[in-house]
Design a protein around this motif. Structure first.
Motif, PDB file in Angstrom:
ATOM      1  N   UNK A   1      -0.035  -0.743 -38.972  1.00 12.90           N
ATOM      2  CA  UNK A   1       0.341  -0.493 -40.351  1.00 12.90           C
ATOM      3  C   UNK A   1       1.789  -0.616 -40.177  1.00 12.90           C
ATOM      4  N   UNK A   2       2.501  -1.527 -40.872  1.00 12.75           N
ATOM      5  CA  UNK A   2       3.973  -1.465 -41.052  1.00 12.75           C
ATOM      6  C   UNK A   2       4.238  -1.595 -42.403  1.00 12.75           C
ATOM      7  N   UNK A   3       5.302  -0.813 -42.742  1.00 10.04           N
ATOM      8  CA  UNK A   3       6.084  -0.497 -44.242  1.00 10.04           C
ATOM      9  C   UNK A   3       7.548  -1.004 -43.917  1.00 10.04           C
ATOM     10  N   UNK A   4       7.771  -1.703 -44.868  1.00 15.40           N
ATOM     11  CA  UNK A   4       9.249  -1.927 -45.029  1.00 15.40           C
ATOM     12  C   UNK A   4       9.667  -1.373 -46.515  1.00 15.40           C
ATOM     13  N   UNK A   5      11.065  -0.879 -46.456  1.00 15.82           N
ATOM     14  CA  UNK A   5      11.554  -0.223 -47.750  1.00 15.82           C
ATOM     15  C   UNK A   5      12.955  -0.750 -47.800  1.00 15.82           C
ATOM     16  N   UNK A   6      13.105  -1.567 -48.896  1.00 15.28           N
ATOM     17  CA  UNK A   6      14.477  -1.973 -49.327  1.00 15.28           C
ATOM     18  C   UNK A   6      15.210  -1.221 -50.192  1.00 15.28           C
ATOM     19  N   UNK A   7      16.499  -0.802 -50.022  1.00 16.22           N
ATOM     20  CA  UNK A   7      17.302   0.029 -50.824  1.00 16.22           C
ATOM     21  C   UNK A   7      18.066  -0.697 -52.035  1.00 16.22           C
ATOM     22  N   UNK A   8      18.139  -1.997 -51.773  1.00 13.26           N
ATOM     23  CA  UNK A   8      18.941  -2.918 -52.812  1.00 13.26           C
ATOM     24  C   UNK A   8      18.402  -4.250 -52.766  1.00 13.26           C
ATOM     25  N   UNK A   9      18.906  -5.006 -53.566  1.00 17.63           N
ATOM     26  CA  UNK A   9      18.586  -6.395 -53.871  1.00 17.63           C
ATOM     27  C   UNK A   9      19.208  -7.337 -52.692  1.00 17.63           C
ATOM     28  N   UNK A  10      20.297  -6.836 -52.146  1.00 18.99           N
ATOM     29  CA  UNK A  10      20.833  -7.695 -50.912  1.00 18.99           C
ATOM     30  C   UNK A  10      20.033  -7.697 -49.729  1.00 18.99           C
ATOM     31  N   UNK A  11      19.380  -6.550 -49.369  1.00 14.28           N
ATOM     32  CA  UNK A  11      18.759  -6.378 -48.213  1.00 14.28           C
ATOM     33  C   UNK A  11      17.224  -7.374 -47.932  1.00 14.28           C
ATOM     34  N   UNK A  12      16.772  -7.437 -46.595  1.00 12.97           N
ATOM     35  CA  UNK A  12      15.689  -8.138 -46.408  1.00 12.97           C
ATOM     36  C   UNK A  12      14.687  -7.434 -45.623  1.00 12.97           C
ATOM     37  N   UNK A  13      13.440  -7.656 -45.674  1.00 13.56           N
ATOM     38  CA  UNK A  13      12.383  -7.118 -45.018  1.00 13.56           C
ATOM     39  C   UNK A  13      11.442  -8.023 -44.708  1.00 13.56           C
ATOM     40  N   UNK A  14      10.935  -8.161 -43.390  1.00 15.25           N
ATOM     41  CA  UNK A  14      10.129  -9.251 -42.994  1.00 15.25           C
ATOM     42  C   UNK A  14       8.866  -8.631 -41.981  1.00 15.25           C
ATOM     43  N   UNK A  15       7.812  -9.210 -41.879  1.00  9.93           N
ATOM     44  CA  UNK A  15       6.751  -8.840 -40.847  1.00  9.93           C
ATOM     45  C   UNK A  15       6.276 -10.086 -40.345  1.00  9.93           C
ATOM     46  N   UNK A  16       6.233 -10.042 -38.918  1.00  8.71           N
ATOM     47  CA  UNK A  16       5.876 -11.189 -38.222  1.00  8.71           C
ATOM     48  C   UNK A  16       4.685 -10.682 -37.278  1.00  8.71           C
ATOM     49  N   UNK A  17       3.377 -10.689 -37.641  1.00  7.11           N
ATOM     50  CA  UNK A  17       2.276 -10.104 -36.897  1.00  7.11           C
ATOM     51  C   UNK A  17       1.768 -11.104 -36.133  1.00  7.11           C
ATOM     52  N   UNK A  18       1.388 -11.000 -34.734  1.00  2.00           N
ATOM     53  CA  UNK A  18       0.627 -12.182 -33.949  1.00  2.00           C
ATOM     54  C   UNK A  18      -0.455 -11.326 -33.421  1.00  2.00           C
ATOM     55  N   UNK A  19      -1.857 -11.635 -33.952  1.00  2.00           N
ATOM     56  CA  UNK A  19      -2.983 -10.748 -33.534  1.00  2.00           C
ATOM     57  C   UNK A  19      -3.917 -11.936 -33.239  1.00  2.00           C
ATOM     58  N   UNK A  20      -4.255 -11.635 -31.721  1.00  2.00           N
ATOM     59  CA  UNK A  20      -5.097 -12.341 -31.017  1.00  2.00           C
ATOM     60  C   UNK A  20      -6.426 -11.666 -30.670  1.00  2.00           C
ATOM     61  N   UNK A  21      -7.565 -12.127 -31.313  1.00  2.00           N
ATOM     62  CA  UNK A  21      -8.790 -11.223 -30.949  1.00  2.00           C
ATOM     63  C   UNK A  21      -9.743 -12.379 -30.121  1.00  2.00           C
ATOM     64  N   UNK A  22      -9.471 -12.318 -28.801  1.00  2.00           N
ATOM     65  CA  UNK A  22     -10.613 -13.123 -27.857  1.00  2.00           C
ATOM     66  C   UNK A  22     -11.691 -12.575 -27.694  1.00  2.00           C
TER      67      UNK A  22
END
Length: 464
Positions: free
Chosen positions: A369-390
């Motif tokens: 579970x990843x949550x991003x919170x931006x406090x203004x319009x100039x900020x950025x929030x990103x998510x780069x999940x890599x999930x490998x289910x072999x």
């Protein structure tokens, strides 16, 4: 030109502890090993790491490209080679004042089983309480461990995070100085948290502590560390390597609160390995600095478990690229990742995570579970999940949210008599609560104060 014929040959072959030049060369590596009077096997470890470091290119992602990092701009060892103190009365008054502002002596007296404090490249204070010694617990700085427990250090050093893992694991391996070592015997539990503090004061320097913690079968290890640095115009580079070894049925709980200055560059490699039915929890709070850090766990043994709880704040001019890495190898393994990121005043916050199930990890499960919170319009929030289910029978649950601070929540809280600033502070504390509730009482109080300072600095709330 002044003749050097009368100078000690050794003084020409190696740099003095308080007079290292900028840049990383073989002579820098050899000088650090010489100053510490290390055994030949460790000198060889450092030189091999230096060769790997030179061969590997600089990364082209994270904060590296944006800030054009040049490792040769930094001094990689800063130390006076002074003897460690065992009483606060023996520590240099200027250094002592800086640590007292952090409340370290009070923490030690009230809550901590043992403490190591590091200033720049050297451990300057070390104290281990008698009750640890009576239990057979070994806790000291890594340099002391190399001298007094060489068999243990040599057996485990570089086994969880190898020299060649990445360019910065090689960098740390060739110039590391200071850091913690702990060994908890079979079935023993630390009576109180072990504690370490790392502080950077020298401008344009690098700090490279190395931490190695081992919990033997059925042992229980609780360890906390705090990091801070002096605000100045120059930048600093920090690369730590932390290796955790959790033997069968053991547990390790590792907590970090990093409160670096904003113009610190921080690339840290933290990883643990769990044997059968063992458990590791990383609780990782990142404030200040431009950071790249993904605490990792290898769930090697059957029925082993791991948690990564991550909290990061990105303010003006900051990139916080944090997350987790978990590899499921054993059967019926379990992992949980909770990542919280706050971006304000134009900051960039990213979750970057890897969860991998090997084909051997039947019946295993992971929740992310990843949550991003931006406090203004100039900020950025990103998510780069890599999930490998072999693994055919592995199960993974992933959820993510990105949002701005809720105007309806603000309106409701203000209608109940709260000021706008108090309402914002309450909302942020609530957002972070999933991570901060796992902190010890003293760290939880400290974290609440730090959150308020961050919001004041980013002008989200007014300074009072």
């Amino acid at each position: 030109m002044e003749s050097t014929a009368g100078l000690d040959k050794v003084s020409l072959e190696f740099y003095k502890p308080d007079n290292f030049p900028k840049g990383l060369t073989r002579k820098v590596v050899e000088s650090i090993s010489h100053i510490k009077n290390e055994p030949s096997w460790l000198a060889e470890f450092r030189l091999k790491a230096f060769e790997v470091y030179e061969q590997k290119p600089m990364p082209t992602w994270g904060f590296i490209p944006q800030f054009h990092i040049n490792i040769d701009d930094y001094v990689h060892y800063v130390g006076s080679n002074q003897k460690k103190k065992k009483s606060w009365d023996e520590v240099d008054p200027e250094i002592l004042r800086s640590f007292e502002k952090l409340g370290i002596p009070e923490h030690e007296r009230k809550y901590l089983a043992g403490i190591e404090t590091m200033n720049d490249s050297e451990t300057i204070y070390a104290n281990v309480k008698k009750e640890l010694t009576d239990l057979g617990i070994l806790f000291c700085d890594i340099d002391t461990a190399i001298r007094e427990y060489p068999e243990l250090v040599r057996e485990y050093l570089g086994t969880v995070v190898t020299i060649g893992d990445n360019k910065f694991s090689a960098l740390n391996s060739c110039v590391f100085s200071g850091g913690s070592f702990a060994y908890i015997p079979k079935g023993v539990k630390t009576p109180m948290p072990l504690q370490a503090y790392f502080k950077v004061t020298a401008a344009s320097s690098g700090q490279y502590e190395r931490t190695l913690l081992i919990a033997d079968e059925g042992a229980h290890l609780e360890y906390s560390e705090g990091c801070t640095s002096v605000q100045d115009k120059g930048t600093n580079f920090h690369t730590a390597v932390v290796e955790l070894v959790a033997k069968k049925n053991s547990k390790i709980f590792y907590t970090t609160i990093q409160n670096w200055k904003k113009n610190m560059y921080n690339w840290t490699v933290k990883r643990g390995i769990c044997e059968e039915a063992a458990h590791i929890t990383w609780t990782d709070c990142n404030i200040g600095a431009n950071t790249i850090k993904y605490p990792g766990i290898i769930l090697q043994g059957d029925h082993s478990t791991g948690d990564v709880l991550s909290l990061a704040f990105a303010g003006s001019g900051q990139v916080q690229d944090t997350g987790a890495r978990i590899i499921h190898v054993g059967k019926n393994t379990r992992s949980n990742i909770l990542a919280k990121g706050v971006a304000l005043d134009g900051g960039i916050n990213s979750y970057r995570g890897l969860v991998k199930f090997e084909s051997s990890s039947k019946g295993s499960y992971s929740h992310i579970k990843c949550d991003g919170l931006m406090m203004d319009n100039r900020s950025q929030s990103h998510a780069y999940p890599y999930n490998d289910v072999s693994g055919e029978e592995g199960t993974l649950n992933y959820e993510a949210t990105v949002s701005k601070i809720d105007d309806d929540q603000l309106f409701y809280l203000q209608s109940r008599g709260m000021s706008e600033d108090d309402a914002k502070l309450l909302i942020i504390n609530g957002f972070c609560e999933g991570v901060t509730k796992h902190l010890d009482v003293e760290y939880s109080v400290e974290m609440t104060k730090l959150i308020k300072m961050i919001l004041e600095d980013g002008k989200v709330i007014a300074e009072k």
